[in-house]
Design a protein around this motif. Structure first.
Motif, mmCIF file in Angstrom:
data_model
loop_
_atom_site.group_PDB
_atom_site.id
_atom_site.type_symbol
_atom_site.label_atom_id
_atom_site.label_comp_id
_atom_site.label_asym_id
_atom_site.label_seq_id
_atom_site.Cartn_x
_atom_site.Cartn_y
_atom_site.Cartn_z
ATOM 1 N N GLN A 124 0.849 -1.192 0.000
ATOM 2 C CA GLN A 124 0.000 0.000 0.000
ATOM 3 C C GLN A 124 0.883 1.239 0.000
ATOM 4 O OE1 GLN A 124 -3.471 0.446 2.701
ATOM 5 N NE2 GLN A 124 -2.354 2.182 3.549
ATOM 6 N N ALA A 125 0.444 2.246 -0.718
ATOM 7 C CA ALA A 125 1.132 3.540 -0.692
ATOM 8 C C ALA A 125 0.098 4.644 -0.569
ATOM 9 C CB ALA A 125 1.966 3.741 -1.953
ATOM 10 N N ILE A 126 0.465 5.668 0.203
ATOM 11 C CA ILE A 126 -0.376 6.850 0.356
ATOM 12 C C ILE A 126 0.464 8.057 -0.024
ATOM 13 C CG2 ILE A 126 -1.728 8.275 1.940
ATOM 14 C CD1 ILE A 126 -2.123 5.732 3.666
ATOM 15 N N ALA A 127 -0.083 8.872 -0.922
ATOM 16 C CA ALA A 127 0.577 10.107 -1.348
ATOM 17 C C ALA A 127 -0.379 11.265 -1.102
ATOM 18 C CB ALA A 127 0.964 10.030 -2.822
ATOM 19 N N ALA A 128 0.199 12.458 -1.041
ATOM 20 C CA ALA A 128 -0.623 13.641 -0.795
ATOM 21 C C ALA A 128 -0.052 14.839 -1.535
ATOM 22 C CB ALA A 128 -0.689 13.934 0.708
ATOM 23 N N GLY A 129 -0.868 15.854 -1.646
ATOM 24 C CA GLY A 129 -0.474 17.122 -2.240
ATOM 25 C C GLY A 129 -1.567 18.129 -1.965
ATOM 26 N N GLN A 130 -1.407 19.324 -2.487
ATOM 27 C CA GLN A 130 -2.434 20.338 -2.265
ATOM 28 C C GLN A 130 -2.487 21.301 -3.444
ATOM 29 O OE1 GLN A 130 -0.775 21.636 1.452
ATOM 30 N NE2 GLN A 130 0.113 23.482 0.551
ATOM 31 N N VAL A 131 -3.642 21.930 -3.576
ATOM 32 C CA VAL A 131 -3.825 22.979 -4.568
ATOM 33 C C VAL A 131 -4.306 24.219 -3.818
ATOM 34 C CG1 VAL A 131 -5.031 23.731 -6.659
ATOM 35 C CG2 VAL A 131 -4.375 21.325 -6.391
ATOM 36 N N ARG A 132 -3.518 25.276 -3.924
ATOM 37 C CA ARG A 132 -3.810 26.552 -3.252
ATOM 38 C C ARG A 132 -4.448 27.501 -4.263
ATOM 39 N NH1 ARG A 132 -1.332 28.631 1.307
ATOM 40 N NH2 ARG A 132 0.236 26.979 1.163
ATOM 41 N N MET A 133 -5.407 28.306 -3.796
ATOM 42 C CA MET A 133 -6.128 29.225 -4.683
ATOM 43 C C MET A 133 -6.583 30.453 -3.904
ATOM 44 S SD MET A 133 -9.473 26.730 -4.935
ATOM 45 C CE MET A 133 -8.402 25.413 -5.447
ATOM 46 N N LEU A 134 -7.104 31.408 -4.622
ATOM 47 C CA LEU A 134 -7.659 32.598 -3.986
ATOM 48 C C LEU A 134 -8.942 32.238 -3.236
ATOM 49 C CD1 LEU A 134 -7.205 35.136 -6.927
ATOM 50 C CD2 LEU A 134 -5.854 34.994 -4.811
ATOM 51 N N PRO A 135 -9.253 32.961 -2.166
ATOM 52 C CA PRO A 135 -10.488 32.671 -1.422
ATOM 53 C C PRO A 135 -11.743 32.688 -2.297
ATOM 54 C CG PRO A 135 -9.099 34.160 -0.156
ATOM 55 C CD PRO A 135 -8.456 34.018 -1.515
ATOM 56 N N MET A 174 -9.891 22.368 -14.396
ATOM 57 C CA MET A 174 -11.311 22.646 -14.205
ATOM 58 C C MET A 174 -11.555 24.038 -13.632
ATOM 59 S SD MET A 174 -13.070 20.006 -15.251
ATOM 60 C CE MET A 174 -14.658 20.186 -14.450
ATOM 61 N N ALA A 175 -10.581 24.571 -12.869
ATOM 62 C CA ALA A 175 -10.790 25.855 -12.194
ATOM 63 C C ALA A 175 -10.060 27.023 -12.857
ATOM 64 C CB ALA A 175 -10.359 25.732 -10.734
ATOM 65 N N LYS A 176 -9.301 26.769 -13.901
ATOM 66 C CA LYS A 176 -8.504 27.854 -14.497
ATOM 67 C C LYS A 176 -9.368 28.962 -15.106
ATOM 68 C CE LYS A 176 -7.772 25.596 -18.932
ATOM 69 N NZ LYS A 176 -6.885 24.742 -19.686
ATOM 70 N N ALA A 177 -10.620 28.673 -15.425
ATOM 71 C CA ALA A 177 -11.510 29.735 -15.908
ATOM 72 C C ALA A 177 -11.815 30.733 -14.791
ATOM 73 C CB ALA A 177 -12.814 29.137 -16.444
ATOM 74 N N LEU A 178 -11.724 30.279 -13.548
ATOM 75 C CA LEU A 178 -11.941 31.157 -12.399
ATOM 76 C C LEU A 178 -10.665 31.865 -11.966
ATOM 77 C CD1 LEU A 178 -14.117 28.709 -10.254
ATOM 78 C CD2 LEU A 178 -14.936 30.682 -11.570
ATOM 79 N N GLU A 179 -9.529 31.161 -12.120
ATOM 80 C CA GLU A 179 -8.248 31.698 -11.658
ATOM 81 C C GLU A 179 -7.110 30.977 -12.364
ATOM 82 O OE1 GLU A 179 -5.485 31.596 -7.664
ATOM 83 O OE2 GLU A 179 -7.612 31.187 -7.440
ATOM 84 N N LYS A 180 -6.171 31.731 -12.874
ATOM 85 C CA LYS A 180 -5.002 31.134 -13.544
ATOM 86 C C LYS A 180 -3.832 30.917 -12.576
ATOM 87 C CE LYS A 180 -6.460 31.734 -17.984
ATOM 88 N NZ LYS A 180 -7.864 31.456 -17.799
ATOM 89 N N SER A 181 -3.878 31.530 -11.407
ATOM 90 C CA SER A 181 -2.722 31.483 -10.498
ATOM 91 C C SER A 181 -2.807 30.378 -9.446
ATOM 92 C CB SER A 181 -2.553 32.844 -9.812
ATOM 93 O OG SER A 181 -3.683 33.149 -9.018
ATOM 94 N N LEU A 182 -3.665 29.386 -9.639
ATOM 95 C CA LEU A 182 -3.712 28.263 -8.693
ATOM 96 C C LEU A 182 -2.327 27.647 -8.580
ATOM 97 C CD1 LEU A 182 -6.687 28.047 -10.373
ATOM 98 C CD2 LEU A 182 -6.921 26.269 -8.687
ATOM 99 N N GLN A 183 -1.988 27.152 -7.395
ATOM 100 C CA GLN A 183 -0.668 26.580 -7.162
ATOM 101 C C GLN A 183 -0.783 25.126 -6.717
ATOM 102 O OE1 GLN A 183 1.693 29.069 -4.542
ATOM 103 N NE2 GLN A 183 0.553 30.858 -5.237
ATOM 104 N N ILE A 184 -0.117 24.247 -7.442
ATOM 105 C CA ILE A 184 -0.017 22.835 -7.065
ATOM 106 C C ILE A 184 1.226 22.716 -6.197
ATOM 107 C CG2 ILE A 184 0.355 20.498 -7.924
ATOM 108 C CD1 ILE A 184 -1.158 21.425 -10.495
ATOM 109 N N GLU A 185 1.066 22.159 -4.993
ATOM 110 C CA GLU A 185 2.156 22.167 -4.022
ATOM 111 C C GLU A 185 2.321 20.834 -3.292
ATOM 112 O OE1 GLU A 185 1.543 26.796 -2.567
ATOM 113 O OE2 GLU A 185 0.740 25.175 -1.340
#
Length: 163
Positions: A32-43, A134-145
């Motif tokens: 088993q493997a578990i991985a994680a990450g996050q996507v940061r965006m404007l409020p 899917m969200a780039k129409a709302l915001e182009k500066s989303l950050q994958i981290e």
């Protein structure tokens, strides 16, 4: 690097060329493997996604499905990965107001001769990329981290858990 040291690396042959590791003599074990990450965006983007106000539709459902599909395609994407029978793939996207954005986690389970770390990492990566798409129409500066392996169990190298 000398030829002697090259031959000790599992993905490099004696001539220094990339090779797929021979796992045919290994015993299939539960892994088993578990991985994680996050996507940061404007409020405002976060609030719109949470409210279901996105011109492209179901952001989270699409990202979850993309992550599952990606895990199943890992051997086609990463050159030296073995194709594996995947027994369970779970992808979750959890809202996090403190980012603001989403925490993404993927759990992949198999019974095989080699581990599923790459499948879990691929699932998180593609889920994050899909959320971005899917969200780039709302915001182009989303950050994958912060895409990372959280834990793995099974195999000769033993268990691993991030501290």
């Amino acid at each position: 690097m000398s030829n002697n040291s090259k031959s000790k690396l599992s993905h490099i042959n004696a001539q220094g060329e990339a090779q797929m590791v021979d796992v045919s003599s290994k015993i299939a074990t539960h892994r088993q493997a578990i991985a994680a990450g996050q996507v940061r965006m404007l409020p405002a983007t976060f609030k719109a996604i949470e409210a279901g106000n996105n011109p492209k539709g179901d952001v989270l459902g699409t990202a979850k499905l993309a992550g599952i599909m990606a895990a199943k395609q890992t051997a086609n994407l990463i050159p030296l990965c073995h194709p594996l029978p995947l027994h369970k793939i779970e992808v979750t996207l959890t809202p996090d107001e403190n980012l603001p954005g989403y925490q993404i986690q993927a759990t992949v389970i198999t019974k095989a001769e080699t581990g599923v770390e790459m499948e879990a990492l691929t699932a998180v990566s593609v889920a994050a990329l899909t959320l971005y798409d899917m969200a780039k129409a709302l915001e182009k500066s989303l950050q994958i981290e912060n895409i990372r392996l959280i834990s793995k169990t099974g195999g000769k190298s033993g268990d691993y858990q991030i501290i």
